[in-house]
Design an enzyme around this catalytic site. Structure first.
Site, PDB file in Angstrom:
ATOM      1  N   ASP A 227       0.798  -1.191  -0.088  1.00 38.73           N
ATOM      2  CA  ASP A 227       0.002  -0.225  -0.113  1.00 38.73           C
ATOM      3  C   ASP A 227       0.854   1.156   0.233  1.00 38.73           C
ATOM      4  O   ASP A 227       0.387   2.317   0.073  1.00 38.73           O
ATOM      5  CB  ASP A 227      -0.964   0.110   1.145  1.00 38.73           C
ATOM      6  CG  ASP A 227      -1.790  -1.170   1.201  1.00 38.73           C
ATOM      7  OD1 ASP A 227      -2.060  -1.944   0.231  1.00 38.73           O
ATOM      8  OD2 ASP A 227      -2.501  -1.081   2.291  1.00 38.73           O
ATOM      9  N   THR A 228       2.067   1.294   0.056  1.00 35.41           N
ATOM     10  CA  THR A 228       3.022   2.229   0.369  1.00 35.41           C
ATOM     11  C   THR A 228       4.147   2.436  -1.003  1.00 35.41           C
ATOM     12  O   THR A 228       3.527   2.336  -2.103  1.00 35.41           O
ATOM     13  CB  THR A 228       3.678   2.040   1.560  1.00 35.41           C
ATOM     14  OG1 THR A 228       4.406   0.884   1.803  1.00 35.41           O
ATOM     15  CG2 THR A 228       2.720   2.449   2.701  1.00 35.41           C
TER      16      THR A 228
END
Ligand SMILES: *[C@@H]1O[C@H](CO)[C@@H](O)[C@H](O)[C@H]1NC(C)=O
Ligand SMILES: *[C@@H]1O[C@H](CO)[C@@H](O)[C@H](O)[C@H]1NC(C)=O
Ligand SMILES: *[C@@H]1O[C@H](CO)[C@@H](O)[C@H](O)[C@H]1NC(C)=O
Ligand SMILES: *[C@@H]1O[C@H](CO)[C@@H](O)[C@H](O)[C@H]1NC(C)=O
Ligand SMILES: *[C@@H]1O[C@H](CO)[C@@H](O)[C@H](O)[C@H]1NC(C)=O
Ligand SMILES: *[C@@H]1O[C@H](CO)[C@@H](O)[C@H](O)[C@H]1NC(C)=O
Ligand SMILES: *[C@@H]1O[C@H](CO)[C@@H](O)[C@H](O)[C@H]1NC(C)=O
Ligand SMILES: *[C@@H]1O[C@H](CO)[C@@H](O)[C@H](O)[C@H]1NC(C)=O
Ligand SMILES: *[C@@H]1O[C@H](CO)[C@@H](O)[C@H](O)[C@H]1NC(C)=O
Ligand SMILES: *[C@@H]1O[C@H](CO)[C@@H](O)[C@H](O)[C@H]1NC(C)=O
Ligand SMILES: *[C@@H]1O[C@H](CO)[C@@H](O)[C@H](O)[C@H]1NC(C)=O
Ligand SMILES: CC(=O)N[C@H]1CO[C@H](CO)[C@@H](O)[C@@H]1O
Length: 420
Positions: A227-228
């Site tokens: 997600d990063t």
């Protein structure tokens, strides 16, 4: 004061909604302390088992990060540092897209045609590397950061957001990154299910010197870069890995660690992922070197088979093209790798085009493995309980399009239900 706060709010909203805006925050005081930020509480420790010596290593630790192109990983601080104590496997490739089939294949020797991240239960007659290890009494565990309880079978789990206390709760855990939970041959046996543990258990097991001989470690959805981005994953690695490397309960002179990515980020290029082998078990003269043999996630199964003289799965782990044994191991065990030139590499950037029981558009049933295969361990094929060994690929019907027939719900395993 209304106007300035509105301006502030407007300025903050896009950043607050962009996952990339997260700043890395250590989830625990140290990697060896327990933390409420890990979601699931510690549940005792595993019991110590006798160590079964391997030919080259006695412990194999497999760590999966997410969705990063080779060059992007190479340029991060953590990987620039770690590369200098590792063998860089410069021609290591993922299997397909998206995530879940790569995790499934990394322990099962096939991804069964899967081309999505849906909810799957692979039937109990399908074996995994866990069967091969247990066949020789080699201990194992999977550690999943932010899994709420050992052996949790849900699709995901939402926890308080420890990165930002004022943000909503966050999905730090996803089943699609937990390979063992996909296989009923593991889930249907309580003693196996209990070995799918969380990061509080990991800290406790290291501190108790109870870490098994084969590990699969999945950081949470932000720490693994999913997600990063890889810079965030790099910060997590610099926080987490040095402490673990320095702890002899985790990393000793018979331990090797394979640090890899499930898949690339850009489909237009083939699926090369930056992969390091490190750990105290690596011969000193091989540190800071590069190995250019062609490897895939299946090589991480065949290398384990070669090291401990295990049986094989008779799947892609015995397909010589895609299952070269890491050469520092092959050299000792006497396994001969194939040499491929880049134009001979299989295309592993493809998805949903493979026949298989988990591709509803090109469905074929689960069949028996190749029973006459001899794997890198020099042994025959493991036969799972209830496997119909005579139902081979040669006897399977031609692929059918269950989607076109509106029959996806009739796939042979009733539990093979899509939850999305
Ligand atoms: C959980 O994370 C927060 C940072 O968001 C940190 O302040 C806190 O100390 C962590 N808790 C533990 C038990 O480490
Ligand atoms: C890598 O990082 C560790 C500490 O985390 C440090 O001790 C070591 O010197 C670094 N190595 C290189 C080559 O930068
Ligand atoms: C690793 O190799 C690189 C280039 O070959 C060299 O610059 C670097 O100093 C080496 N690092 C260590 C720790 O030996
Ligand atoms: C594994 O352990 C069991 C129980 O101690 C024993 O009966 C069996 O022979 C062992 N298997 C191998 C391959 O060592
Ligand atoms: C704790 O471990 C036991 C035995 O392995 C298991 O039955 C139980 O479900 C686990 N509980 C949690 C909350 O993880
Ligand atoms: C897969 O990679 C090859 C080689 O780089 C490229 O030619 C092809 O277009 C890619 N396929 C897809 C579906 O992106
Ligand atoms: C072995 O792998 C290659 C490359 O992916 C593939 O073309 C071939 O069909 C595979 N062989 C078998 C028997 O699965
Ligand atoms: C494996 O053996 C070959 C041939 O002896 C040698 O060239 C190569 O450097 C060895 N590789 C490793 C990683 O030990
Ligand atoms: C495996 O199990 C499934 C589900 O029980 C069954 O439909 C299938 O025929 C079995 N396949 C083999 C090869 O044993
Ligand atoms: C299968 O059928 C669906 C629905 O008719 C269609 O969209 C899809 O292209 C078909 N797939 C194949 C491989 O024929
Ligand atoms: C597909 O099957 C479901 C039930 O199995 C039914 O409700 C639906 O109407 C069918 N769709 C088509 C296009 O036939
Ligand atoms: C999930 C992800 O980022 N993967 C990339 C690599 O290739 C896939 C599928 O071909 C692309 O869709 C993704 O952008």
């Amino acid at each position: 004061m209304l106007l300035p706060s509105l301006v502030l709010l407007v300025a903050l909203v896009p950043a607050a909604f962009a996952a990339q805006a997260f700043q890395f925050v250590p989830p625990a005081l140290t990697p060896l302390s327990t933390s409420t930020n890990y979601t699931g509480a510690n549940n005792n420790t595993l019991s110590k088992q006798d160590v079964i010596p391997g030919l080259v290593f006695d412990r194999f630790i497999y760590i999966f990060l997410e969705n990063t192109d080779y060059n992007d990983a190479a340029s991060t601080a953590a990987f620039m540092n770690l590369t200098q104590q590792s063998i860089l496997l410069s021609q290591y490739f993922s299997l397909t897209h998206p995530s879940e089939p790569n995790y499934a294949g990394a322990i099962g020797g096939d991804f069964w045609g899967m081309g999505d991240d849906d909810f799957y239960n692979i039937p109990a007659n399908i074996s995994t590397v866990i069967d091969l290890l247990e066949d020789k009494n080699i201990s194992w565990a999977c550690y999943q950061e932010n899994m709420p309880s050992d052996g949790y079978q849900g699709f995901n789990f939402v926890s308080p957001n420890y990165l930002n206390a004022s943000a909503p709760d966050y999905t730090f855990y996803m089943r699609k990154h937990n390979p063992a939970i996909l296989y009923d041959s593991i889930v249907s046996v309580p003693s196996r299910l209990a070995r799918i543990r969380n990061f509080n258990d990991l800290a406790a097991d290291v501190n108790a010197s109870a870490i098994p001989q084969w590990l699969f470690i999945t950081p949470n959805m932000v720490n693994d870069g999913h997600d990063t981005d890889v810079d965030f994953a790099s910060e997590w690695l610099m926080y987490w890995l040095p402490t673990m490397l320095n702890d002899p309960n985790f990393n000793d002179d018979r331990t090797i660690i394979v640090l890899t990515f499930d898949e690339n980020e850009t489909s237009e290029i083939n699926n090369n992922v930056y992969t390091l082998v490190l750990g105290g078990g690596l011969p000193a003269n091989l540190r800071n070197t590069t190995d250019d043999f062609y490897y895939t996630h299946y090589s991480s199964i065949s290398t384990v088979e070669a090291n401990w003289g295990l049986k094989s799965l008779g799947r892609q782990d015995t397909n010589k093209t895609v299952s070269n044994v890491f050469s520092f191991v092959a050299n000792v065990t006497g396994y001969t790798n194939v040499e491929l030139t880049p134009d001979q590499y299989p295309l592993t950037n493809l998805t949903t085009v493979f026949n298989g029981p988990l591709n509803p558009d090109q469905y074929v049933p689960f069949t028996a493995p190749n029973m006459s295969a001899v794997g890198a361990g020099g042994q025959g094929v493991f036969v799972a309980p209830s496997l119909n060994t005579s139902f081979t690929a040669a006897l399977a019907p031609a692929p059918v399009n269950l989607t076109a027939m509106n029959l996806t719900q009739l796939r042979e395993c009733a539990e093979l239900v899509k939850h999305l």
